[in-house]
Design a protein around this motif. Sequence first.
Motif, PDB file in Angstrom:
ATOM      1  N   UNK A   1       0.845  -1.172   0.000  1.00  0.00           N
ATOM      2  CA  UNK A   1       0.000   0.000   0.000  1.00  0.00           C
ATOM      3  C   UNK A   1       0.894   1.240   0.000  1.00  0.00           C
ATOM      4  N   UNK A   2       0.528   2.178  -0.854  1.00  0.00           N
ATOM      5  CA  UNK A   2       1.277   3.421  -0.979  1.00  0.00           C
ATOM      6  C   UNK A   2       0.379   4.597  -0.604  1.00  0.00           C
ATOM      7  N   UNK A   3       1.002   5.680  -0.150  1.00  0.00           N
ATOM      8  CA  UNK A   3       0.227   6.866   0.202  1.00  0.00           C
ATOM      9  C   UNK A   3      -0.543   7.404  -1.002  1.00  0.00           C
ATOM     10  N   UNK A   4       0.035   7.302  -2.192  1.00  0.00           N
ATOM     11  CA  UNK A   4      -0.672   7.779  -3.382  1.00  0.00           C
ATOM     12  C   UNK A   4      -1.949   6.980  -3.608  1.00  0.00           C
ATOM     13  N   UNK A   5      -1.913   5.682  -3.353  1.00  0.00           N
ATOM     14  CA  UNK A   5      -3.112   4.854  -3.502  1.00  0.00           C
ATOM     15  C   UNK A   5      -4.201   5.306  -2.522  1.00  0.00           C
ATOM     16  N   UNK A   6      -3.789   5.653  -1.328  1.00  0.00           N
ATOM     17  CA  UNK A   6      -4.749   6.112  -0.314  1.00  0.00           C
ATOM     18  C   UNK A   6      -5.373   7.437  -0.748  1.00  0.00           C
ATOM     19  N   UNK A   7      -4.554   8.340  -1.255  1.00  0.00           N
ATOM     20  CA  UNK A   7      -5.066   9.621  -1.737  1.00  0.00           C
ATOM     21  C   UNK A   7      -6.047   9.410  -2.892  1.00  0.00           C
TER      22      UNK A   7
END
Length: 86
Positions: A1-7
Amino acid sequence: MKLSQILYFQTVCKYGNITKAAEELHITQPSISNAIKDLEQEFGLNLFHRIGNHLTLTKEGEYFLNYSKVILQKSEDLVQQMKDLG
């Protein structure tokens, strides 16, 4: 999981639509679609109910949205604290 995916996930939740999220984030629709697909595969569950072009959260998606808000806020807090230290 990446922060960009969360955004990306949070922005899709905001609009219930990948195309509108892509417009806000100034990235391509396939980039968001792939990020969401990757999250779902990583977790082994669906985050959205897909009805045409409209998306609604599953129970698991609602849980992820609530928790992801905390993650992004903590990330922003950390960035600000590190800038303050610099």
